[in-house]
Design a protein around this motif. Structure first.
Motif, mmCIF file in Angstrom:
data_model
loop_
_atom_site.group_PDB
_atom_site.id
_atom_site.type_symbol
_atom_site.label_atom_id
_atom_site.label_comp_id
_atom_site.label_asym_id
_atom_site.label_seq_id
_atom_site.Cartn_x
_atom_site.Cartn_y
_atom_site.Cartn_z
ATOM 1 N N HIS A 65 0.822 -1.216 0.000
ATOM 2 C CA HIS A 65 0.000 0.000 0.000
ATOM 3 C C HIS A 65 0.859 1.270 0.000
ATOM 4 O O HIS A 65 0.698 2.135 -0.837
ATOM 5 N N ILE A 99 0.599 -7.143 -4.946
ATOM 6 C CA ILE A 99 -0.511 -6.794 -4.054
ATOM 7 C C ILE A 99 -0.864 -8.040 -3.236
ATOM 8 O O ILE A 99 -0.948 -9.150 -3.779
ATOM 9 N N HIS A 101 -3.359 -9.616 -2.046
ATOM 10 C CA HIS A 101 -4.370 -10.607 -2.431
ATOM 11 C C HIS A 101 -3.976 -11.382 -3.678
ATOM 12 O O HIS A 101 -4.305 -12.558 -3.817
ATOM 13 N N ASP A 119 -7.224 -6.696 5.795
ATOM 14 C CA ASP A 119 -7.619 -5.959 4.600
ATOM 15 C C ASP A 119 -8.955 -6.529 4.140
ATOM 16 O O ASP A 119 -9.129 -7.753 4.086
ATOM 17 N N HIS A 121 -10.318 -6.939 1.392
ATOM 18 C CA HIS A 121 -10.404 -7.766 0.184
ATOM 19 C C HIS A 121 -9.769 -9.138 0.324
ATOM 20 O O HIS A 121 -9.589 -9.856 -0.676
ATOM 21 N N SER A 296 -5.007 -2.966 -9.572
ATOM 22 C CA SER A 296 -5.617 -3.181 -8.246
ATOM 23 C C SER A 296 -5.872 -4.671 -8.022
ATOM 24 O O SER A 296 -5.919 -5.458 -8.968
ATOM 25 N N CYS A 297 -6.135 -5.034 -6.773
ATOM 26 C CA CYS A 297 -6.302 -6.450 -6.450
ATOM 27 C C CYS A 297 -7.524 -7.066 -7.124
ATOM 28 O O CYS A 297 -7.689 -8.274 -7.128
ATOM 29 N N CYS A 357 -0.751 -1.310 -4.804
ATOM 30 C CA CYS A 357 -2.123 -0.775 -4.857
ATOM 31 C C CYS A 357 -2.173 0.539 -5.632
ATOM 32 O O CYS A 357 -3.144 0.807 -6.346
ATOM 33 N N CYS A 360 -5.333 2.998 -6.570
ATOM 34 C CA CYS A 360 -6.546 2.477 -5.925
ATOM 35 C C CYS A 360 -6.716 3.059 -4.533
ATOM 36 O O CYS A 360 -7.830 3.260 -4.066
ATOM 37 N N ILE A 361 -5.588 3.322 -3.878
ATOM 38 C CA ILE A 361 -5.670 3.862 -2.517
ATOM 39 C C ILE A 361 -5.230 5.334 -2.501
ATOM 40 O O ILE A 361 -4.841 5.886 -1.472
ATOM 41 N N ASN A 378 -12.096 -1.671 -7.272
ATOM 42 C CA ASN A 378 -13.306 -2.128 -6.596
ATOM 43 C C ASN A 378 -14.039 -1.032 -5.820
ATOM 44 O O ASN A 378 -15.136 -1.245 -5.332
ATOM 45 N N ARG A 384 -11.545 9.180 -2.610
ATOM 46 C CA ARG A 384 -10.528 8.131 -2.504
ATOM 47 C C ARG A 384 -9.422 8.279 -3.561
ATOM 48 O O ARG A 384 -8.278 7.897 -3.331
HETATM 49 FE FE1 SF4 Z 1 -4.902 -2.360 -2.413
HETATM 50 FE FE2 SF4 Z 1 -6.948 -1.280 -3.636
HETATM 51 FE FE3 SF4 Z 1 -6.896 -3.856 -3.197
HETATM 52 FE FE4 SF4 Z 1 -7.242 -2.205 -1.141
HETATM 53 S S1 SF4 Z 1 -8.621 -2.507 -2.847
HETATM 54 S S2 SF4 Z 1 -5.864 -3.994 -1.228
HETATM 55 S S3 SF4 Z 1 -5.951 -0.507 -1.792
HETATM 56 S S4 SF4 Z 1 -5.503 -2.726 -4.507
#
Ligand code: SF4
Ligand code: MIC
Length: 640
Positions: A65, A99, A101, A119, A121, A296-297, A357, A360-361, A378, A384
């Motif tokens: 992150h 990442i 996940h 997390d 996800h 992103s994940c 990430c 995405c973050i 997602n 954000r």
């Molecule tokens: Fe990273 Fe985005 Fe997945 Fe959260 S949603 S773990 S910030 S890639």
């Protein structure tokens, strides 16, 4: 009694509790994962518990992150995480390795296992038939200490997939369809179990997009059976030995049924600012696009990248579009280097980011003012992306790539490209995963100046008067409470500093209001605390003296986090009472020494001369924790 898949795995791991929907059950946890933005706090808490070596089958610490490293803070966190992992028996996935996940899916998740991760996800691993759940850092620390994880026994929704996805329609469109049908709170207290003949055409990566984004339903988790497709994936990852067949018994019963005929789906987008604001691409077609982000994940697996590359091959992005691509893991990146897809991206004009990430973050790549950003991610919660005025749309890699070329929302069904039968990723590389030290006593924990001691709560007083310091509406996310982004995230291990950002997009100077009033009470509508698992959304308010949150309903992980940090979660017995409270009303809480999980708590509004009946959102087992001022205080008091 025939069992569904969820029951088979969950029941084999339940240590105590009644298997009745919403009643608390203690689940044995086989694996844990953490990421750096929540992990520092989780390991600080693990240390505070005095745990020497983790007790799980496998625990992995990922850094994905906070990798911008502008200033010493992120690097301090990384050094701390690496040393603490080496000392306590945790595997460490180095920054840039991918990442959490995606790497966990490729390298570690196993059919039939339980996993919790700090997390939200973490359910991504459900694509490999794990029961995988997001949790607060403290609950992950407890699982590493060998303690079970408590969840309300879930209802199981069968999602029966029929037919086959048409060309240009992707598994992202399946989960968007479900979000459209069920909304961001439609999954609370439920596990979504996928069945049906449509499964056979969905690879593990495609399944992972669905289990990942199932988090946006508010679901406890989502799960796919372990079948031939699972074996294929694990074999290519040199993990055939981890495979076993797992599926529901014939005639197994479910609490609810949702049928999706894949052949009727069309490409879709979740519009600003909620993952359930879903519209078909047809309705958006032709509207101008400023930015496209693929990664992103949710959609950064090998196949996602290959589909995007197939569309971009030989093309150049439109002059009005900035395209960024971030593959989910180093393995995927290396494979794309080997097969030429990376060249395709660069030649098309894409800007390549590291395997983290990133945008995405809100870690870089914020769109321009009023910009339209199409992302394969997602979440599109307000603010954000780092640009409050931008509109973020969540789409499949196919829609993203097609729109990057067209410069407007475009429909991939109109393009001719390879969209199936990709080989599964056969490249394996664990060289950026570090194994724990053989002589842990020799490892010194590295604590730079950004690693601050953990603030602790006071014991719950028997009575208190506090003002309502903020009144909020429905669906408040943890991004509202404890915002993310490049400016804030470096302070995830520095709660004093982090607390100055709480609710900054809702109420400027919220921290000052709390300080002037010696803490206070939060009042909110439905689904308070949806989204991320970040316990900072409870920890920072606790630090500011918040003693209770009164809402119409709560999201699961945030509710657990509030209890962990000794904040009372309460729901209006009469929802209309919400309308009678205003900011700065003074509420009187009395007789808290007699706190009960079954009796409503009567709270007096001194300003309006009204009484409210509030339903406790905690169980009898949580009362000693709340009275002690949170889980850590409670654990410590037990050790004394
Ligand atoms: Fe990273 Fe985005 Fe997945 Fe959260 S949603 S773990 S910030 S890639
Ligand atoms: C997110 O997607 O919101 C995050 C950032 O991954 C969070 C964790 C965090 O806040 O660190 C999550 O989903 O739990």
């Amino acid at each position: 009694m025939p069992k569904n898949l969820t029951q088979k795995i969950l029941d084999a791991h339940i240590q105590s509790g009644d298997k009745i929907p919403s009643s608390p059950v203690d689940v044995k946890i086989d694996q844990t994962l953490t990421q750096d933005a929540t992990g520092t706090m989780a390991y600080i808490q693990l240390e505070a518990m005095g745990v020497d070596q983790v007790k799980t089958e496998l625990s992995v610490s990922y850094v994905d992150h906070n990798t911008l490293q502008s200033g010493f803070m992120n690097a301090d966190d990384h050094a701390y995480l690496q040393s603490v992992a080496a000392k306590h028996g945790v595997l460490f996935s180095r920054p840039g390795n991918g990442i959490c996940h995606q790497v966990h899916l490729e390298r570690f998740a196993k059919p039939g296992k339980t996993l919790i991760g700090s997390d939200s996800h973490t359910p991504t691993a459900g694509a490999l038939a794990s029961i995988a759940m997001g949790a607060g850092g403290l609950d992950v620390a407890k699982a590493m200490a060998g303690l079970p994880y408590t969840i309300p026994y879930p209802k199981v929704v069968e999602v029966r997939l029929e037919g086959k996805l048409p060309h240009g329609v992707s598994s992202k469109d399946i989960i968007l369809e479900l979000l459209k049908r069920r909304s961001v709170k439609g999954g609370v207290g439920k596990i979504f179990e996928y069945t049906g003949e449509g499964l056979k055409d969905l690879s593990v990566y495609q399944r992972a997009t669905i289990t990942n984004m199932g988090a946006e339903l508010g679901a406890t988790t989502s799960i796919f059976p372990s079948d031939e497709r699972t074996l294929e994936f694990l074999t290519k990852q040199n993990r055939a030995q981890d495979w076993k067949e797992l599926k529901a018994d014939p005639d197994a019963a479910y609490d609810e049924l949702e049928v999706i005929d894949l052949s009727t789906l069309t490409p879709a987008a979740a519009c600003p600012n909620s993952p359930d604001a879903v519209k078909p691409i047809d309705e958006l077609k032709g509207q101008k696009v400023d930015q496209v982000a693929i990664g992103s994940c949710t959609n950064s697996g090998f196949e996602d990248m290959m589909k995007a590359a197939a569309i971009l091959k030989g093309k150049t992005i439109a002059p009005n579009v900035s395209l960024v691509v971030s593959p989910g893991s180093r393995q995927v990146l290396i494979k794309l280097m080997e097969n030429g897809a990376l060249q395709t991206f660069v030649k098309a004009g894409a800007r390549i980011l590291e395997c983290t990430c990133g945008p995405c973050i809100g870690m870089g790549q914020s769109p321009k003012s009023e910009g339209v950003s199409l992302r394969t991610f997602n979440r599109n919660f307000y603010g954000r992306s780092g640009t409050n005025s931008a509109g973020v749309y969540l789409v499949s890699p196919e829609v993203a790539a097609a729109s990057a070329i067209a410069g407007v929302f475009a429909d991939p069904r109109e393009l001719d490209y390879q969209d199936s039968d990709f080989e599964q990723i056969d490249y394996v590389d664990d060289s950026m995963i570090l194994y724990p030290f053989e002589n842990p006593e020799e490892v010194e924990i590295i604590r730079g100046p950004n690693i601050k001691p953990l603030p602790l709560n006071d014991k719950l007083p028997d009575s208190f008067d506090k003002k309502v310091v903020i009144k909020l509406g429905d669906n408040i996310t943890t991004d509202h409470i404890a915002p993310a982004g490049a400016e804030v995230l470096p302070y995830r291990s520095n709660i004093e500093k982090l607390s100055t950002f709480v609710f900054r997009n809702n109420k400027e100077g919220f921290d000052k209001v709390c300080k002037e009033n010696n803490g206070g009470i939060i009042v909110a509508g439905e689904n308070y605390g949806q989204g991320s698992s970040r316990e900072h959304a409870a920890l920072a308010p606790m630090y500011l003296g918040i003693k209770a949150v009164i809402a119409k309903s709560f999201a699961r992980i945030h509710l657990a986090n509030l209890i962990n940090f000794g904040i009372l979660p309460l729901v209006f017995a009469n929802p209309a009472d919400y309308d009678t409270i205003d900011e700065m009303d003074e509420l009187v809480f009395d007789h808290l020494d007699e706190l009960s999980a079954d009796q409503p708590l009567i709270v007096h509004n001194k300003t309006k001369s009204l009484d409210y009946a509030l339903t406790p959102q905690f169980g009898a087992q949580d009362i000693p924790v709340l009275k002690a001022g949170g889980t850590l205080n409670y654990i410590r008091s037990m050790q004394d």
